[in-house]
Design a protein around this motif. Structure first.
Motif, PDB file in Angstrom:
ATOM      1  N   ASP A 138      46.146  38.369   8.524  1.00  0.00           N
ATOM      2  CA  ASP A 138      46.364  38.167   9.167  1.00  0.00           C
ATOM      3  C   ASP A 138      44.462  38.932  10.162  1.00  0.00           C
ATOM      4  O   ASP A 138      44.528  39.705  10.375  1.00  0.00           O
ATOM      5  N   THR A 139      43.719  38.224   9.687  1.00  0.00           N
ATOM      6  CA  THR A 139      42.114  39.255   9.594  1.00  0.00           C
ATOM      7  C   THR A 139      42.077  38.648  11.469  1.00  0.00           C
ATOM      8  O   THR A 139      40.743  39.489  12.019  1.00  0.00           O
ATOM      9  N   GLU A 140      42.598  38.833  12.080  1.00  0.00           N
ATOM     10  CA  GLU A 140      42.621  38.770  13.681  1.00  0.00           C
ATOM     11  C   GLU A 140      43.177  39.670  14.111  1.00  0.00           C
ATOM     12  O   GLU A 140      42.180  40.666  15.100  1.00  0.00           O
ATOM     13  N   ASN A 141      44.381  40.641  14.139  1.00  0.00           N
ATOM     14  CA  ASN A 141      45.376  41.591  14.367  1.00  0.00           C
ATOM     15  C   ASN A 141      45.701  42.848  13.272  1.00  0.00           C
ATOM     16  O   ASN A 141      45.744  43.702  13.050  1.00  0.00           O
ATOM     17  N   PHE A 142      44.358  41.758  11.909  1.00  0.00           N
ATOM     18  CA  PHE A 142      44.110  43.361  11.398  1.00  0.00           C
ATOM     19  C   PHE A 142      45.790  44.025  10.328  1.00  0.00           C
ATOM     20  O   PHE A 142      45.936  44.454  10.583  1.00  0.00           O
ATOM     21  N   GLU A 143      46.408  42.624  10.010  1.00  0.00           N
ATOM     22  CA  GLU A 143      47.652  43.213   9.783  1.00  0.00           C
ATOM     23  C   GLU A 143      47.860  42.708   8.694  1.00  0.00           C
ATOM     24  O   GLU A 143      47.202  41.596   8.148  1.00  0.00           O
ATOM     25  N   VAL A 144      48.074  43.135   7.116  1.00  0.00           N
ATOM     26  CA  VAL A 144      47.813  42.812   6.180  1.00  0.00           C
ATOM     27  C   VAL A 144      49.456  43.608   5.552  1.00  0.00           C
ATOM     28  O   VAL A 144      50.597  44.433   5.733  1.00  0.00           O
ATOM     29  N   LYS A 145      50.245  42.346   5.107  1.00  0.00           N
ATOM     30  CA  LYS A 145      51.278  42.333   3.899  1.00  0.00           C
ATOM     31  C   LYS A 145      51.867  41.786   2.728  1.00  0.00           C
ATOM     32  O   LYS A 145      51.102  40.818   2.003  1.00  0.00           O
ATOM     33  N   ARG A 146      52.313  42.533   2.125  1.00  0.00           N
ATOM     34  CA  ARG A 146      52.535  41.858   0.779  1.00  0.00           C
ATOM     35  C   ARG A 146      53.933  41.844   0.239  1.00  0.00           C
ATOM     36  O   ARG A 146      55.437  43.138   0.125  1.00  0.00           O
ATOM     37  N   THR A 152      48.954  49.743   5.275  1.00  0.00           N
ATOM     38  CA  THR A 152      48.007  50.658   6.290  1.00  0.00           C
ATOM     39  C   THR A 152      46.553  50.195   5.341  1.00  0.00           C
ATOM     40  O   THR A 152      46.360  51.391   4.841  1.00  0.00           O
ATOM     41  N   LEU A 153      45.320  50.028   6.156  1.00  0.00           N
ATOM     42  CA  LEU A 153      44.460  50.031   4.390  1.00  0.00           C
ATOM     43  C   LEU A 153      43.221  50.833   5.669  1.00  0.00           C
ATOM     44  O   LEU A 153      43.376  50.800   6.535  1.00  0.00           O
TER      45      LEU A 153
END
Length: 229
Positions: A138-146, A152-153
């Motif tokens: 989610d590029t708006e909220n900077f949320e990455v999930k795999r 966390t990056l």
């Protein structure tokens, strides 16, 4: 792609032809603004590569006529030796879609042309959420999930991952990644490799399948599965 190149520098034009035709693209060219505008009016192109400094009619004037008089929305990548913010603003104000400063990488130019074509064809990736395999960003909220697990990056890691996911599964040249992260102020050291290593530790180390792949000496790519290699 069918590409119109409007460039009066014969050496640059020859290099563009040698590189892009070898990649299977169909090219037309003009060496001045009036001839370029005439070709754009007579034929349909996927993208236009347009030099700013042209004899007869500047690239800025040509782009304005293309958008205004011809009502032509063909994506335009503008080439120029001028790299000030004012010059870039003038280019975008004239109707250009992207801006590349000379000297430039031919590989980066082709990557940018593909991106312009995808954008023109409406090939977006579901709003602000990018998806590759079981990876979501989610590029708006900077949320990455795999696989549903939050990752966390670092700030640079987010930038690199966004570029890789946008292009996936295509190879992204290291020059383009460096441009995305540092712009024109690229570090002398091999900083990109360090950031890629850190990203790989978070993205791939806990999982059986490694998504982030290195093509030695060229760049990196993100794969959803082994079937896409």
């Amino acid at each position: 792609m069918r590409i119109l190149i409007i460039e009066d520098n014969h050496d640059i034009l020859a290099n563009l032809y040698a590189f892009l035709e070898a990649k299977g693209h169909n090219l037309d060219s003009a060496s001045n603004g009036y001839a370029g505008l005439a070709l754009a009016a007579q034929h349909e192109y996927d993208v236009i590569v347009l030099d700013v400094m042209l004899p007869g009619m500047t690239g800025l004037e040509l782009c304005q006529k293309l958008r205004g008089e011809l009502r032509d929305a063909t994506p335009v990548l503008m080439l120029t030796a001028r790299d000030t913010l004012q010059d870039k603003v003038a280019g975008f104000d004239s109707g250009a879609d992207d801006y590349l400063v000379k000297p430039f990488s031919l590989v980066e130019l082709e990557v940018r042309l593909h991106a312009l074509l995808r954008r023109a064809r409406g090939q977006t990736v579901g709003g602000s959420v990018l998806s590759v395999g079981d990876l979501r960003f989610d590029t708006e909220n900077f949320e990455v999930k795999r696989g549903g697990t939050p990752l966390t990056l670092t700030k640079t890691g987010y930038t690199i991952l966004k570029c890789l996911m946008t292009q996936a599964p295509k190879l992204v040249p290291r020059e383009l990644l460096e441009q995305e992260v540092w712009g024109e102020d690229r570090p002398d050291s091999d900083a990109l490799r360090t950031h890629i290593h850190a990203l790989r530790q978070v993205l791939d180390k806990p999982y059986d399948f490694a998504m982030l792949r290195t093509v030695p000496g060229i760049g990196y790519k993100l794969l959803a599965s082994d079937a896409t290699v």
